[in-house]
Design an enzyme around this catalytic site. Structure first.
Site, PDB file in Angstrom:
ATOM      1  N   THR A 192      -1.240 -23.370 -63.780  1.00 12.01           N
ATOM      2  CA  THR A 192      -0.078 -22.666 -63.228  1.00 12.01           C
ATOM      3  C   THR A 192       0.179 -23.016 -61.767  1.00 12.01           C
ATOM      4  OG1 THR A 192      -1.462 -20.775 -62.631  1.00 12.01           O
ATOM      5  CG2 THR A 192      -0.425 -20.721 -64.811  1.00 12.01           C
ATOM      6  N   GLY A 193      -0.736 -23.750 -61.146  1.00  6.16           N
ATOM      7  CA  GLY A 193      -0.556 -24.111 -59.740  1.00  6.16           C
ATOM      8  C   GLY A 193       0.438 -25.251 -59.571  1.00  6.16           C
ATOM      9  N   VAL A 228      -0.044 -28.292 -58.458  1.00  4.99           N
ATOM     10  CA  VAL A 228      -0.553 -29.559 -58.994  1.00  4.99           C
ATOM     11  C   VAL A 228      -0.712 -29.479 -60.510  1.00  4.99           C
ATOM     12  CG1 VAL A 228      -2.520 -31.156 -59.005  1.00  4.99           C
ATOM     13  CG2 VAL A 228      -1.668 -30.253 -56.837  1.00  4.99           C
ATOM     14  N   CYS A 231      -5.037 -36.109 -51.255  1.00  6.10           N
ATOM     15  CA  CYS A 231      -3.662 -36.642 -51.279  1.00  6.10           C
ATOM     16  C   CYS A 231      -3.404 -37.654 -50.164  1.00  6.10           C
ATOM     17  CB  CYS A 231      -2.663 -35.506 -51.199  1.00  6.10           C
ATOM     18  SG  CYS A 231      -3.050 -34.280 -49.925  1.00  6.10           S
ATOM     19  N   GLN A 282       2.302 -34.158 -42.992  1.00  8.77           N
ATOM     20  CA  GLN A 282       1.982 -33.679 -44.323  1.00  8.77           C
ATOM     21  C   GLN A 282       2.840 -32.494 -44.750  1.00  8.77           C
ATOM     22  OE1 GLN A 282      -2.661 -34.819 -43.608  1.00  8.77           O
ATOM     23  NE2 GLN A 282      -2.238 -33.666 -45.455  1.00  8.77           N
ATOM     24  N   SER A 303       3.365 -28.429 -49.516  1.00 14.04           N
ATOM     25  CA  SER A 303       2.945 -28.289 -50.917  1.00 14.04           C
ATOM     26  C   SER A 303       1.500 -28.721 -51.122  1.00 14.04           C
ATOM     27  CB  SER A 303       3.872 -29.081 -51.846  1.00 14.04           C
ATOM     28  OG  SER A 303       3.923 -30.433 -51.450  1.00 14.04           O
ATOM     29  N   ARG A 331       0.554 -31.049 -40.052  1.00 10.80           N
ATOM     30  CA  ARG A 331       1.448 -30.443 -41.041  1.00 10.80           C
ATOM     31  C   ARG A 331       2.864 -30.360 -40.464  1.00 10.80           C
ATOM     32  NH1 ARG A 331      -0.526 -29.906 -45.943  1.00 10.80           N
ATOM     33  NH2 ARG A 331      -2.333 -28.755 -45.170  1.00 10.80           N
ATOM     34  N   HIS A 387       4.145 -36.638 -48.342  1.00  7.95           N
ATOM     35  CA  HIS A 387       3.388 -36.894 -47.113  1.00  7.95           C
ATOM     36  C   HIS A 387       3.831 -38.235 -46.524  1.00  7.95           C
ATOM     37  CE1 HIS A 387       0.910 -33.574 -48.036  1.00  7.95           C
ATOM     38  NE2 HIS A 387      -0.242 -34.157 -48.290  1.00  7.95           N
ATOM     39  N   ASN A 417       3.034 -36.184 -52.529  1.00 12.40           N
ATOM     40  CA  ASN A 417       1.643 -35.720 -52.462  1.00 12.40           C
ATOM     41  C   ASN A 417       1.196 -34.968 -53.719  1.00 12.40           C
ATOM     42  OD1 ASN A 417       3.622 -33.866 -51.199  1.00 12.40           O
ATOM     43  ND2 ASN A 417       1.902 -32.449 -51.183  1.00 12.40           N
TER      44      ASN A 417
END
Lengths: 339, 339
Positions: free
Chosen positions: B15-16, B18, B132, B158, B161, B240, B247, B320
């Site tokens: 569910t994430g 990635v 990543c 970056q 996400s 970030r 990225h 990423n």
């Protein structure tokens, strides 16, 4: 320049992002202004600005505008500077020019007051204000000249306000309305345009030679002139990020001898115009929102290269409209006056 | 791993951000899936995801979840991997782990399929997916090993996400509602939190030693393992930026002999997984929105250092969540199967 009951100061390009910041900075630094003239192109004439609580009406620039002016702060682009700076000088004004027009001209001082204030004295009527990304780099590097600068690398994270008020407005439109059909980023003159919201564009200003941009070559050439190190090696990458105010720079500097981060931190802590913010384990380091509204250059993430004991890495942040433009220009003006 | 009528594939952390990208990537690359098991923590159980137009209900992970599983893609954090990977391996699954848990473990291959596919063969049940920011750097650097890599510097830009779905939601809230009181950026565990909207934070993950972050040390250590160059010098700065997906990296690489940008461009143009986008005078170079939704690594701004004929600068961009995570993981899975 002798103090009478203050100085007559003109600001050309007064309605732009930097011009407005110049008025604010004159007020914040309590510059001894006897008379203020807000100048702009005819299409901006009649606009009203505020200085020390009073309304200032913008006038269309003309030769008469500079009569009796002591100091003229220019921020209306290189073409305008080339047209009007000689006329202002002829009328007796000293021009402090924020455009790129005269920066590399022989005989025109290029000044960061914390770094080379002596250079300002040799002016012949025009003093150039360096490019925003150069100024903050100079404030952070100059104190390390005592150790000896060998090689500098810089990758920038530049705010859109460096492209003026229209870029600030465009980014806000993109973010708020998802309107990414603009033709402003990365440069209005380009053949391709890209969204700036939630994006990163490795282009600031136009490309000039061998794959480098004008912004990148400014970092090289202006640094050499300001630091009076004609052979200094600067390896630049200039990148625009979706930030409104505040440029950041990831910088490495190779010095002439081994150093520790602690030594560099202590040199920078004593340096004029520098605020060291460097306690990473407590989450303290510079970031753009920390610098906004200030005239300082913030330095942190000071650490030695993992493999080279002569190389120091750091993260350098300043308000690009203030220290990178208006604040530095007013500081230059202060070098010329007595109070 | 022999092909029957396809493979039973489990995705842990489905569910994430990635995990969802893993399901999409399995579908997009037409991975021969006989049975798909979407697994997550008990609190996400019962959520419904879509795979090839069909609904997949998320199950709470248990030992039974891995029975009969051929390949398990993990993306639920290091703690979860340490708990469940041995159990999945015991049940006969090969685990491809996107967390940092096993990356530096001796005997666990760390694989970028374009770079070191041979390493995958030596696995003992677990193969690690690199970080990543490392993956895209490897895809761009590996082709230059033929010239000899001496020193790499990288300053990153970056996307949020990389911190998961909650960071994507948080940035959107900040931008839309001006809600900058969040406690997520730069890291949830930190003592100080800063706004991410219209800001730049020179911290990804926590600080570990000598002023470097864990993210930065991953760039050093993972690169050495993947490239099988134990002495490679990598000088990292991880930053970030307010980008959702994609990225970017400003990279320099010093090679063992002088090179031209044209030579590097031509090597990279032939390299697997690389798309060279490098015609700056026509405004063509990589940027995050160009990479989003793709499994490629985009390289541009390829140019020689202004002073060192052995050093090349370039700008490297990838999605990423895809090449930096899900896509690379599925590519590793493809190394294990026959169709």
């Amino acid at each position: 320049m002798s103090y009478k009951d203050g100085y007559t100061v003109a600001v050309l390009g007064a309605t732009g992002a930097v011009g407005r910041a110049m008025l604010e900075t004159l007020e914040r630094r309590d510059f001894p202004v006897r008379e203020l003239r807000a100048l702009a192109s005819p299409k901006s004439a009649g606009q009203q600005l505020t200085y020390k609580g009073e309304t200032v009406t913008v006038e269309a620039v003309s030769e008469a505008s500079f009569k009796g002016v002591d100091i003229a702060l220019f921020s209306a682009g290189a073409t305008t500077s080339l047209e009007w700076a000689p006329k202002a000088v002829e009328q007796g004004a000293v021009v402090i020019d924020n455009s790129s027009a005269y920066r590399m001209t022989d005989g025109v001082p290029l000044v960061v007051p914390e770094v080379n204030p002596h250079a300002a004295k040799a002016h012949k009527g025009i003093i150039a204000n360096p490019n925003c990304s150069t100024i903050q780099l100079m404030v952070a590097l100059s104190p390390l000249r005592s150790i000896g600068l060998e090689h500098v690398t810089v990758s920038t994270y530049q705010a859109v306000s460096g492209m003026g008020q229209k870029a600030i407005d465009a980014l806000k439109r993109e973010v708020e309305n998802g309107d990414t059909e603009g033709t402003l980023f990365p440069v209005a003159s380009g053949t391709n345009h890209y969204p700036m919201a939630f994006n990163v564009l490795p282009q600031c200003d136009v490309f000039v030679e061998d794959g480098y941009t004008k912004e990148e070559m400014k970092l090289v050439n202006e640094s050499r002139k300001i630091l009076e190190l004609k052979e200094l090696r600067v390896s630049p990458t200039a990148v625009r990020v979706p930030v409104v105010y505040g440029h950041s720079e990831s910088v490495s500097v190779r010095l002439n001898r081994p150093v520790t981060a602690a030594e560099v931190r202590s040199i920078l802590a004593e340096a004029p115009g520098v605020v060291v913010v460097d306690d990473p384990l407590r989450g303290l380091y510079p970031h753009p929102l920390m610098a906004v509204g200030t005239g300082d250059t913030y330095v942190g993430r000071i650490r030695r290269d993992l493999f080279d004991d002569r190389t120091i890495w750091m993260f350098v942040v300043a308000d690009n409209l203030l220290k990178g433009a208006a604040w530095n220009a007013v500081q230059i003006a202060e070098l010329l006056i007595t109070r």
